[in-house]
Write an enzyme that holds these catalytic residues in place. Sequence first.
Site, PDB file in Angstrom:
ATOM      1  N   LEU A 251       0.834  -1.196   0.000  1.00  0.00           N
ATOM      2  CA  LEU A 251       0.000   0.000   0.000  1.00  0.00           C
ATOM      3  C   LEU A 251       0.868   1.245   0.000  1.00  0.00           C
ATOM      4  O   LEU A 251       0.533   2.253  -0.646  1.00  0.00           O
ATOM      5  CB  LEU A 251      -0.928   0.005   1.221  1.00  0.00           C
ATOM      6  CG  LEU A 251      -1.834   1.234   1.337  1.00  0.00           C
ATOM      7  CD1 LEU A 251      -2.778   1.330   0.144  1.00  0.00           C
ATOM      8  CD2 LEU A 251      -2.620   1.208   2.638  1.00  0.00           C
ATOM      9  N   TYR A 252       1.982   1.205   0.731  1.00  0.00           N
ATOM     10  CA  TYR A 252       2.913   2.343   0.719  1.00  0.00           C
ATOM     11  C   TYR A 252       3.329   2.662  -0.717  1.00  0.00           C
ATOM     12  O   TYR A 252       3.283   3.818  -1.150  1.00  0.00           O
ATOM     13  CB  TYR A 252       4.143   2.023   1.567  1.00  0.00           C
ATOM     14  CG  TYR A 252       5.267   3.009   1.393  1.00  0.00           C
ATOM     15  CD1 TYR A 252       5.165   4.300   1.904  1.00  0.00           C
ATOM     16  CD2 TYR A 252       6.438   2.661   0.717  1.00  0.00           C
ATOM     17  CE1 TYR A 252       6.197   5.217   1.745  1.00  0.00           C
ATOM     18  CE2 TYR A 252       7.475   3.559   0.558  1.00  0.00           C
ATOM     19  CZ  TYR A 252       7.350   4.838   1.078  1.00  0.00           C
ATOM     20  OH  TYR A 252       8.367   5.744   0.904  1.00  0.00           O
ATOM     21  N   ALA A 253       3.718   1.637  -1.464  1.00  0.00           N
ATOM     22  CA  ALA A 253       4.126   1.835  -2.859  1.00  0.00           C
ATOM     23  C   ALA A 253       2.978   2.387  -3.689  1.00  0.00           C
ATOM     24  O   ALA A 253       3.169   3.266  -4.540  1.00  0.00           O
ATOM     25  CB  ALA A 253       4.612   0.513  -3.449  1.00  0.00           C
TER      26      ALA A 253
END
Length: 440
Positions: A251-253
């Site tokens: 999700l960060y990416a």
Amino acid sequence: MSQLKQMSHNDNSAPSTPGKFKIEKSPYFNRTRWHSSLAKLTLWSFAFLAVILIFFLRSPSSSASIPTDPSRRSLRTYNWGGSAWEKRVRSSARVRSRNGMTVLVTGAAGFVGTHVASALKRRGDGVLGLDSFNDYYDPSLKRARQALLERTGVYIVEGDINDEALLRKLFEVVPFTHVMHLAAQAGVRYAMENPGSYVHSNIAGFVNLLEVCKSLNPQPAIVWASSSSVYGLNTKVPFSERDRTDQPASLYAATKKAGEEIAHTYNHIYGLSLTGLRFFTVYGPWGRPDMAYFFFTRDILKGKSIPVFEAANHGTVARDFTYIDDIVRGCLGALDTAEKSTGSGGKKKGPAQLRVFNLGNTSPVPVSELVSILERLLKVKAKRNIMRLPRNGDVQFTHANISYAQRELGYKPTTDLQTGLKKFVRWYLNYYSGGKKAVE
């Protein structure tokens, strides 16, 4: 209050005929009891309103009322404003070199933010920091970085990038020529625990900043931190800015990839000059405790086992570790070559600059070798716990192609992992009192 007055007016004018009220005793007794009830209702209403008023007056200054959920940190109220505060802001942002720029550095108490703000100040640029000092990792480390910056003359305003009123006030006090946007929710694995914090900071916060910047006249040029994580499941190496980035592994990416698309949109519609920087595993003194090299050092000194991941079929897990000083030079190069935005008052006047660069070291090193270097520097044998790479967003390897940054920014990393880790370990042992605090 007006509703209470209206209620009182309506009730006093209500007919008191036998058809409306059942009179058990005398009319005088009933009216007296009715008026007594109204008085009690009015009294309790005022008391309730007083409690609500007291609550709202006290809640901003009460730390106990501040939500700890990072996705709700925009609810926190920070103290800012006033003549003394504005004086500090102007003093910090004062340019002290010829042709210097005025830069707002968001995430200034963070790892990269501290080093970039310090470097800008040393060369004479006007610098103001902005940071929320959230508790994703030990805030005391952020406060120590803040103290470090204050000694160099950089003031950090405590606030949230989602606070539109604060951002507008900062630009009203100082007409920043550039924004170095480094504020973000970092970390790959934490997204599985608190996904909302990534949307709050990396998407909503970025959009809020761009919304404010688009309406300014003149608009500032913006350099912001993307991430090497946008390459996701890409298997072509080394990673080039022309490679596909539509397969995020975390999700960060995904939020960083979303940031790149959002940047394109604001550049296209509003003429904002935007430069994205894809950082590759940044390390060094004053680093983040959630990074492997940092907590490996801590746990090796404590005698605890450390997880060393390997891919399927005993495949090597490697990272393109990039020393902080090299990253700082890339950030300054991006600021120095950023062209002016072309919009005015929220309207685009012409084509605007839009760029994205890899900032890496071009020399991927196996994580097992990272541990070996730390063992030699700490003079302690690590207790390695070999584990299968989990499906939590981590990828097997990263490797940067930096030819574009070399050509456009003059970017050239000079620090190998052995040298960089030696500097980190020296800082770590000194910061944690010769290692005593680390092994307690």
